[in-house]
Scaffold this active site. Structure first.
Site, short mmCIF file in Angstrom:
data_model
loop_
_atom_site.label_atom_id
_atom_site.label_comp_id
_atom_site.label_asym_id
_atom_site.label_seq_id
_atom_site.Cartn_x
_atom_site.Cartn_y
_atom_site.Cartn_z
N TRP A 7 -33.30 30.91 1.46
CA TRP A 7 -34.14 30.41 2.54
C TRP A 7 -33.76 30.98 3.90
O TRP A 7 -34.59 31.43 4.67
CB TRP A 7 -34.10 28.89 2.57
CG TRP A 7 -34.89 28.26 3.66
CD1 TRP A 7 -34.42 27.62 4.78
CD2 TRP A 7 -36.33 28.19 3.76
NE1 TRP A 7 -35.45 27.17 5.55
CE2 TRP A 7 -36.64 27.51 4.95
CE3 TRP A 7 -37.37 28.64 2.94
CZ2 TRP A 7 -37.95 27.26 5.35
CZ3 TRP A 7 -38.68 28.40 3.34
CH2 TRP A 7 -38.95 27.72 4.53
N THR A 8 -32.43 30.99 4.20
CA THR A 8 -31.99 31.48 5.51
C THR A 8 -31.68 32.97 5.51
O THR A 8 -31.41 33.53 6.57
CB THR A 8 -30.75 30.71 5.99
OG1 THR A 8 -29.68 30.89 5.04
CG2 THR A 8 -31.05 29.22 6.11
N GLU A 36 -37.88 34.58 0.18
CA GLU A 36 -38.69 33.42 0.54
C GLU A 36 -39.35 33.66 1.91
O GLU A 36 -38.81 33.26 2.93
CB GLU A 36 -37.82 32.17 0.57
CG GLU A 36 -37.16 31.89 -0.79
CD GLU A 36 -36.35 30.62 -0.82
OE1 GLU A 36 -36.67 29.66 -0.07
OE2 GLU A 36 -35.38 30.56 -1.60
N MET A 83 -39.93 27.98 -8.22
CA MET A 83 -39.22 26.93 -7.47
C MET A 83 -40.08 25.66 -7.38
O MET A 83 -40.62 25.31 -6.34
CB MET A 83 -38.83 27.47 -6.09
CG MET A 83 -37.79 28.58 -6.18
SD MET A 83 -37.23 29.21 -4.57
CE MET A 83 -38.60 30.29 -4.15
N TYR A 99 -39.96 22.52 -6.96
CA TYR A 99 -39.34 21.36 -6.33
C TYR A 99 -39.61 21.47 -4.83
O TYR A 99 -40.16 22.47 -4.36
CB TYR A 99 -37.83 21.28 -6.62
CG TYR A 99 -37.12 22.63 -6.61
CD1 TYR A 99 -36.84 23.28 -5.42
CD2 TYR A 99 -36.74 23.24 -7.80
CE1 TYR A 99 -36.20 24.50 -5.40
CE2 TYR A 99 -36.09 24.47 -7.79
CZ TYR A 99 -35.82 25.10 -6.59
OH TYR A 99 -35.19 26.32 -6.57
N ASP A 100 -39.26 20.42 -4.10
CA ASP A 100 -39.54 20.38 -2.65
C ASP A 100 -41.03 20.47 -2.33
O ASP A 100 -41.43 20.95 -1.26
CB ASP A 100 -38.79 21.49 -1.90
CG ASP A 100 -37.30 21.25 -1.84
OD1 ASP A 100 -36.86 20.11 -2.10
OD2 ASP A 100 -36.54 22.19 -1.55
#
Length: 405
Positions: A137-138, A178, A241, A243-244
């Site tokens: 993500w980062t 991402e 992915m 989830y979230d």
């Protein structure tokens, strides 16, 4: 590609026949199904505050259940693969009590840290494959530069994976962009062919025997932004992915499970489900055996909630040890155990707190869905959220009929 209805998957879990399933007849010969993959991420930062060490993968029993362990994260810097946390990766001396084999790192030892421990873990479990994941993500911003010269990027990754200090440790690479040609923490406009070209270049650089995977979004709009069928041609699998889908966000609710398998009455977005994401990938032309279903080993939660059922209002995110609105399954199973299930996942209402998370039982339901739809297996983010005896990894492996010794 037809997706088997979720009720049929649940029927398989219960050991009964799926409703309305045609009998193929005695002459039908089903195609052989590849052995399912049981995959989980190990994070470099987990060895600090969380105190989750490579040794814990061994003592929990997870190492014997996993087919693949993905080490997160390496960086993408100036269009090239580079190490992430070099101290955690290779520099930190490991004491005997934290070592996989009970032996402390010796002074002046060439390879220490997580890499040294992963080498010991693989020696104990020769069939366990270890991948190095880049991005996250980062850390995904660097892929935009890498996409300008995929072959140069791939050569840099090959050099890093084959560095003499840890040569032979990594069986392949995981690309966690991402998101390609879409927006995550930052936005990318490299085009729908950028990720396929990166993965193709990695295949050329690493060779046919290397394991190459890619983490992919579960949002249908982001899925349409990239040619994921082309990605799948050169990748061993795509990690969806799933989830979230829902989080605490602004904190006011409505409460909703962050990883539903299916839609349910009142769900805020009908397409925010694992089933919709899987259907989306298959509709794009990704073969089912190259899709891995994602499971989160954590919960998302709200505070100031008065309604036990999903859809209630809140005053803000619930308190978590490391992040607001987030907590590990191992903590939640003790502090806020499940009070209900919806959409194929669990939720819990305790005091004024409302959490959603997967349990061993709901994971088995998801694994039955994966088996019914002939998916390639499942993966988890991430191992430190599991119990000391790896209840969630065990549920994945047994539910898929997989695992190793």
């Amino acid at each position: 590609m037809r997706v088997v209805p979720v009720l049929a998957a649940m029927a398989l879990l219960a050991g009964c026949s799926a409703p309305d399933t045609p009998d193929p007849g005695p002459s039908a010969t089903p195609a052989a199904r590849p052995a399912p993959r049981v995959v989980a991420y190990f994070t470099d930062w987990g060895v600090y505050g969380r105190d989750f060490q490579v040794r814990d993968v061994e003592t929990s029993g997870a190492a014997g259940r996993l087919t693949d362990l993905v080490y997160a994260f390496g960086k993408v810097t100036d269009g090239a693969c580079s190490t992430g946390d070099t101290w955690a990766d290779q520099g930190r001396p490991i004491a005997a009590a934290a070592s996989v084999d009970g032996a402390a790192d010796a002074p002046g030892q060439r390879l220490r840290g997580n890499f040294g421990q992963l080498r010991k873990l693989k020696a104990r479990h020769p069939g366990l494959r270890v991948l190095w994941s880049f991005g996250g993500w980062t850390g995904s911003r660097g892929f935009t530069e890498a996409a300008k010269d995929p072959d140069a990027f791939a050569r840099s990754c090959a050099r890093l994976l084959r560095d003499p200090r840890w040569a032979g440790l990594f069986d392949g690479i995981d690309v966690d962009w991402e998101y390609a040609n879409a927006c995550g923490l930052s936005c990318d406009e490299s085009g729908p062919r950028a990720l396929p070209e990166i993965v193709s270049a990695l295949r050329r650089a690493l060779g046919p025997d290397a394991v190459i995977s890619a983490a992919v979004p579960a949002d249908l709009g982001k899925l349409r932004a990239t040619d994921y069928a082309a990605v799948a041609r050169d990748a061993d699998w795509l990690s969806a992915m799933t989830y979230d889908f829902f989080g605490t966000g602004g904190g006011a609710g409505p409460t909703a499970p962050h990883s539903p398998l299916t839609a349910y009455p009142g769900i805020p977005r009908q397409t925010a489900t694992t089933d919709a994401a899987v259907r989306g990938l298959l509709d794009l032309g990704v073969p089912p055996e190259k899709v891995l279903l994602g499971v989160g080993f954590y919960g998302r939660g709200w505070a100031g909630v008065s309604a036990a059922a999903p859809g209630g209002r809140a005053t803000g995110p619930a308190r978590g040890r490391y992040e607001k609105g987030l907590e590990d399954y191992d903590v939640l199973r003790r502090t806020c155990p499940p009070t209900g299930t919806i959409g194929g996942t669990a939720y819990a209402f305790c005091g004024d707190r409302w959490w959603s998370y997967d349990t061993p039982d709901t994971i088995k339901t998801k694994m039955a869905y994966a088996v019914s739809n002939r998916l390639g297996g499942a993966f988890a983010w991430e191992l430190s959220g599991d119990t000391p005896d790896a209840q969630l990894v065990t549920a994945m492996a047994t539910g898929l009929g997989a695992g190793r010794s």
